[in-house]
Design a protein around this motif. Structure first.
Motif, mmCIF file in Angstrom:
data_model
loop_
_atom_site.group_PDB
_atom_site.id
_atom_site.type_symbol
_atom_site.label_atom_id
_atom_site.label_comp_id
_atom_site.label_asym_id
_atom_site.label_seq_id
_atom_site.Cartn_x
_atom_site.Cartn_y
_atom_site.Cartn_z
ATOM 1 N N UNK A 548 59.761 22.800 -44.945
ATOM 2 C CA UNK A 548 58.362 22.656 -44.574
ATOM 3 C C UNK A 548 57.419 23.076 -45.686
ATOM 4 N N UNK A 549 57.925 23.841 -46.631
ATOM 5 C CA UNK A 549 57.100 24.355 -47.726
ATOM 6 C C UNK A 549 57.816 24.124 -49.051
ATOM 7 N N UNK A 550 57.086 24.195 -50.171
ATOM 8 C CA UNK A 550 57.754 24.116 -51.477
ATOM 9 C C UNK A 550 58.821 25.187 -51.660
ATOM 10 N N UNK A 551 58.610 26.365 -51.088
ATOM 11 C CA UNK A 551 59.630 27.415 -51.163
ATOM 12 C C UNK A 551 60.928 26.958 -50.498
ATOM 13 N N UNK A 552 60.805 26.255 -49.380
ATOM 14 C CA UNK A 552 61.996 25.741 -48.704
ATOM 15 C C UNK A 552 62.739 24.755 -49.594
ATOM 16 N N UNK A 553 61.989 23.878 -50.252
ATOM 17 C CA UNK A 553 62.611 22.874 -51.113
ATOM 18 C C UNK A 553 63.239 23.491 -52.351
ATOM 19 N N UNK A 554 62.840 24.705 -52.682
ATOM 20 C CA UNK A 554 63.355 25.382 -53.877
ATOM 21 C C UNK A 554 64.732 25.987 -53.659
ATOM 22 N N UNK A 555 65.326 25.793 -52.486
ATOM 23 C CA UNK A 555 66.714 26.216 -52.316
ATOM 24 C C UNK A 555 67.662 25.298 -53.073
ATOM 25 N N UNK A 556 67.171 24.165 -53.557
ATOM 26 C CA UNK A 556 67.956 23.242 -54.371
ATOM 27 C C UNK A 556 67.178 22.898 -55.626
ATOM 28 N N UNK A 557 67.905 22.607 -56.706
ATOM 29 C CA UNK A 557 67.247 22.246 -57.964
ATOM 30 C C UNK A 557 67.062 20.739 -58.107
ATOM 31 N N UNK A 558 67.186 20.015 -56.997
ATOM 32 C CA UNK A 558 67.057 18.557 -57.028
ATOM 33 C C UNK A 558 65.710 18.113 -57.605
ATOM 34 N N UNK A 559 64.562 18.726 -57.219
ATOM 35 C CA UNK A 559 63.285 18.258 -57.775
ATOM 36 C C UNK A 559 63.230 18.302 -59.308
ATOM 37 N N UNK A 560 63.953 19.226 -59.927
ATOM 38 C CA UNK A 560 63.987 19.282 -61.391
ATOM 39 C C UNK A 560 64.726 18.075 -61.941
ATOM 40 N N UNK A 561 65.908 17.813 -61.416
ATOM 41 C CA UNK A 561 66.734 16.735 -61.953
ATOM 42 C C UNK A 561 66.134 15.361 -61.674
ATOM 43 N N UNK A 562 65.536 15.188 -60.508
ATOM 44 C CA UNK A 562 64.903 13.902 -60.213
ATOM 45 C C UNK A 562 63.757 13.649 -61.175
ATOM 46 N N UNK A 563 62.953 14.666 -61.446
ATOM 47 C CA UNK A 563 61.833 14.509 -62.375
ATOM 48 C C UNK A 563 62.312 14.104 -63.763
ATOM 49 N N UNK A 564 63.491 14.585 -64.141
ATOM 50 C CA UNK A 564 64.027 14.282 -65.469
ATOM 51 C C UNK A 564 64.856 13.002 -65.486
ATOM 52 N N UNK A 565 64.856 12.274 -64.372
ATOM 53 C CA UNK A 565 65.567 11.004 -64.313
ATOM 54 C C UNK A 565 67.066 11.141 -64.322
ATOM 55 N N UNK A 566 67.582 12.216 -63.743
ATOM 56 C CA UNK A 566 69.009 12.515 -63.874
ATOM 57 C C UNK A 566 69.840 12.215 -62.630
ATOM 58 N N UNK A 567 69.271 11.533 -61.648
ATOM 59 C CA UNK A 567 70.055 11.226 -60.455
ATOM 60 C C UNK A 567 70.027 9.755 -60.123
ATOM 61 N N UNK A 568 71.122 9.255 -59.523
ATOM 62 C CA UNK A 568 71.207 7.857 -59.115
ATOM 63 C C UNK A 568 71.155 7.679 -57.605
ATOM 64 N N UNK A 569 71.651 8.665 -56.856
ATOM 65 C CA UNK A 569 71.669 8.521 -55.400
ATOM 66 C C UNK A 569 71.416 9.867 -54.735
ATOM 67 N N UNK A 570 71.112 9.782 -53.451
ATOM 68 C CA UNK A 570 70.703 10.952 -52.676
ATOM 69 C C UNK A 570 71.289 10.786 -51.279
ATOM 70 N N UNK A 571 72.160 11.720 -50.876
ATOM 71 C CA UNK A 571 72.803 11.616 -49.570
ATOM 72 C C UNK A 571 71.816 11.966 -48.452
ATOM 73 N N UNK A 572 71.325 10.945 -47.782
ATOM 74 C CA UNK A 572 70.425 11.166 -46.652
ATOM 75 C C UNK A 572 71.197 11.528 -45.393
ATOM 76 N N UNK A 573 72.533 11.339 -45.429
ATOM 77 C CA UNK A 573 73.382 11.643 -44.285
ATOM 78 C C UNK A 573 74.567 12.462 -44.766
ATOM 79 N N UNK A 574 74.833 13.574 -44.091
ATOM 80 C CA UNK A 574 75.992 14.415 -44.380
ATOM 81 C C UNK A 574 76.160 15.396 -43.237
#
Length: 807
Positions: A548-574
């Motif tokens: 719900x907050x940026x702090x919550x999203x900071x439990x993962x470093x995904x926003x860093x890697x996405x910004x740097x163009x380093x990901x191809x897919x994202x598991x929306x289901x698991x």
């Protein structure tokens, strides 16, 4: 518009409702590896006080057999499942763990068999009973306080008192023969694993650490009759072996050294032999061996000439047929007249935690011993076939023949759509001895066309085999089914799948405390490495908590890697993440102009009984040309995908499919035509059209299904994206908490401008800054250069989001 396609079962299939007991239990290593399993082979052996008999758990009951082998006589019967037996010191009773409607409690039964008396009735886990030498009390393990603690139950007064309760898990109690000490397993500060072996003076005192190694809930120490040593299961060599260590501490001696697993040791009353189980044949086998140890040739299998249950039995025998009439592999679910799940002899008995549905994988032909009476047999094969169900009366001593006919609800491969799993594991220290061939047959039975088995490190132990990563599909792979081993990199702020690697990118982990790889690291080098090997990288089980907050999203470093163009897919289901929260962050990435494929990856352990099967979460990818591993991951990289735990969701926007781009001018039409085709073997509550992260249209599909077609028009005056999602309730045909599907978007670019949201860019920027605060506070780096490398990635990601904000 909604157009409904109806389907009705054929005459040979009888519908029924499976009774599902219990509630959803969060999956942790405790559930995977510690809680008692239902098995077609023996587990948890224990000697009688006179050394003449062994009791053990098998097929949901407690059985007694002579140590030299013979007829196995059941002491219990359903509807409860029974496990973890222990003879009383006088040999007249057997303590056990009982599963009653999903609640694990302690019970006791006469050593000759009979009605089980329930001794505890707590809503949380009570397991692992063991006797005091005087027979007046039982020690057991309970999670009623939140962690696993050790309790003492006075059998006369029924008073329960805490004996060991730390802030972590304490389990596997064993009382010394003189009753003055308690051995148990508990974590060791600054060390990895489930714990070391401790010894506590009784009735109270300070515990002493006797032995440490990186255990995984299998140690299960047992005293020697003279109290001088503890026999336990060690996995220090990469597989479970039986070992012994002095009770006062000292060097460990391995008594078995087999490449597969030996565990559940029991010491005979005279100390001359040990009993244990091994999974080198797949299902467990019960053995005895000299307490001095020996090679496999010295092991003596405890012969089971016949089983004598406490109820009359018969057999249900049959086949599963595909639409063309041929026998096909499938997942089989058999529920007996006592309400319990049953499995073929030698089969791998498993359970879906979310629904407590018991199942096995079948070649398509089956023969199962069940209690006489009404038996329900059900078969399913992935998400493209309607499950088949039959209810039959099984006579005492007789055989009933069953034929289950699967009917396709859709033929996705005919349109180039092939299912896969971005994230599954074959080996994760389960009790069943799973081979590569057995694993391959599992995924074929579940009609999973592409299986990405990720080898990784848990703690400091390899989960999988180094030799399985060959750069090529497994040898049994064919034109329809491909098993390919790849790698998972596990960091302290999220994991990434490196799909298609031909050689390991080392190390396998980062940010792992108590290891040489303690420093926090970004995953840039690993993602660049898989791209250099022509593979793809993606973010698995993104968020398993509310975001719900940026702090919550900071439990993962995904926003860093996405910004740097380093990901191809994202598991929306698991099964290891929350879909709605993970997709809420996914929408923010799309709203910042990043293109990521929506995918599904189960993250299951295929040799663990308490876990759903691979393909519970799936990625459907539309390939160009024949199915190959390369064509499938190319389709994922291009975004021609949807992720799902059941619903099959096909989207077009103005005729474009997911991953496609619609280029328009400022003066072109602002209305776009959306078409959705939905097929589902489980109920659906709603289908949404998502435009730029918001619901533009929502339907509640009517009728029985299992197919619907939906149409709508959406207005998009500027640039943007359109995707679809479907949500449904919990179902026994869905291995997760509920049904969910999400497509990748169709992108709309107007006047050459990509849509971005300042609000979402600011959220992600703040999450990057929050991540840095967390990582800096952890301060796990060994050198200034390591810290600077991490900070450089943070700064570059921050700059990307700041540029988006300035647009």
């Amino acid at each position: 518009m909604i157009r409904n396609f109806s389907w009705r079962p054929t005459a040979c299939v009888v519908a029924f409702a499976v009774f599902v007991c219990g509630t959803l239990i969060a999956q942790t290593r405790v559930e995977f590896h510690l809680l008692p399993a239902i098995s077609t082979g023996p587990l948890d052996p224990a000697f009688s006080p006179d050394g003449q008999f062994l009791v053990f758990a098998m097929r949901g009951d407690i059985w007694k057999v002579p140590v030299e082998g013979g007829d196995a006589v059941a002491l219990t019967q359903g509807p409860a499942y029974h496990s973890e037996p222990r003879f009383s010191p006088d040999g007249t009773q057997v303590a056990l763990t009982m599963d009653v409607d999903g609640n694990l409690d302690i019970g006791i039964v006469d050593a000759a068999g009979g009605t089980v008396e329930r001794l505890t009735d707590d809503p949380d886990v009570d397991i692992e009973p063991t006797w005091s030498p005087d027979g007046e009390s039982l020690y057991f393990v309970s999670r009623r306080s939140g962690n696993l603690d050790i309790y003492r139950l006075d059998l006369e007064t029924r008073t329960q008192t805490v004996v060991v309760a730390t802030r972590r898990n304490d389990f596997q109690p064993a009382v010394s023969p003189d009753g003055t000490k308690l051995a148990y397993v508990s974590p060791v500060s600054g060390r990895s694993g489930s714990g070391g072996i401790w010894v506590l003076p009784l009735p109270s005192g300070e515990p002493t650490l006797v032995h440490y190694e990186e255990t995984s809930y299998r140690a299960k120490p047992e005293w020697s009759p003279d109290g001088s040593s503890l026999t336990y299961s060690t996995d220090a060599a990469g597989s479970n072996d039986i070992a012994v260590v002095p009770a006062k501490g000292g060097n460990r001696v391995r008594l078995t050294e087999d490449p597969l697993d030996e565990f559940d040791p029991a010491v005979s009353p005279d100390g001359s032999m040990i009993a244990f189980v091994s999974n080198h044949r797949g299902p467990t086998t019960l053995y005895t061996l000299s307490s001095a140890g020996g090679a496999r040739g010295a092991w003596k299998a405890v012969r089971i000439d016949s089983r004598k249950p406490r109820f009359a039995t018969g057999r249900v025998r049959g086949v599963v047929r595909g639409p063309d009439g041929d026998v096909v592999p499938a997942r089989l679910m058999v529920v007996g007249s006592d309400g319990r799940g049953y499995t073929e002899d030698g089969g791998f008995h498993r359970m879906v935690p979310a629904t407590r549905t018991h199942f096995q994988h079948s070649s398509g032909s089956f023969d199962v011993e069940v209690p006489a009476g009404i038996t329900v047999v059900e078969a399913m094969r992935g998400f493209e076939y309607l499950p088949a169900r039959a209810s039959v009366e099984v006579p005492e001593g007789g055989v009933v023949e069953v034929e289950l006919q699967l009917t396709r609800i859709i033929d996705a491969p005919s349109d180039g759509w092939f299912s896969g799993d971005m994230h599954t594991h074959d080996l994760h220290e389960g009790r069943f001895g799973l081979t590569q061939e057995g694993f391959f047959h599992q995924v074929v039975a579940d009609d999973l066309h592409v299986t990405n088995a990720l080898i990784h490190m848990d703690g400091t132990k390899l989960m999988g085999r180094w030799s399985d990563l060959t750069g090529n599909p497994y040898r049994l792979s064919n034109d329809d089914y491909i098993l390919r081993y790849s790698q998972e990199f596990r960091g302290s702020f999220g994991h990434v799948a490196l799909v298609g690697v031909n050689a390991f990118i080392m190390p396998l982990l980062g940010g792992a405390a108590n290891t040489p790889y303690a420093p926090d690291v970004l995953k840039i080098r690993h993602i660049d490495g898989v791209h250099a090997q022509s593979g793809i990288a993606g973010f698995v089980h993104p968020y398993n908590q509310r975001v719900e907050t940026p702090e919550d999203a900071a439990t993962a470093d995904i926003p860093v890697h996405v910004a740097l163009g380093k990901g191809d897919f994202y598991d929306v289901v698991s099964i290891a993440s929350l879909e709605e929260d993970s997709t809420s962050v996914y929408y923010k990435f799309l709203n910042c102009g990043f293109r990521l494929a929506a995918t599904g990856g189960t993250d299951n352990f295929s040799d663990v009984w308490y876990d759903p099967s691979g393909g519970t979460a799936r990625t459907y990818a539309q390939v160009e040309g024949p199915l190959t591993f390369a064509s499938w991951i190319d389709a994922v990289a291009a975004g021609r995908t949807f992720g799902t735990s059941g619903p099959l969701l096909f989207l077009t926007v103005n005729g474009k499919q997911p991953g496609g781009e619609i280029v328009v001018e400022a003066t072109d039409a602002k209305s776009f035509h959306v078409e959705i085709e939905l097929a589902s073997i489980s109920p659906i509550d709603r289908v949404d059209v998502i435009v730029n992260g918001e619901v533009a249209h929502s339907w509640q599909p009517s009728g029985d299904g299992p197919r619907w077609e939906l149409e709508a028009s959406v207005d998009i005056p500027e640039s943007g994206w359109v995707a679809a999602r479907a949500v449904g309730p919990q179902s026994r045909f869905v291995g997760d908490a509920y049904a969910f599907a999400q497509t990748s978007p169709v992108y709309i670019v107007r006047d050459g401008v990509t849509f971005t949201s300042a609000t979402d860019a600011r959220f992600l920027l703040e999450s990057v800054e929050a991540l840095w605060r967390r990582v800096e506070a952890r301060d796990t780096w060994h050198t200034a250069a390591q810290k600077e490398a991490y900070r450089d990635g943070i700064d570059r990601a921050r700059a990307v989001y700041q540029r988006i904000l300035r647009r």
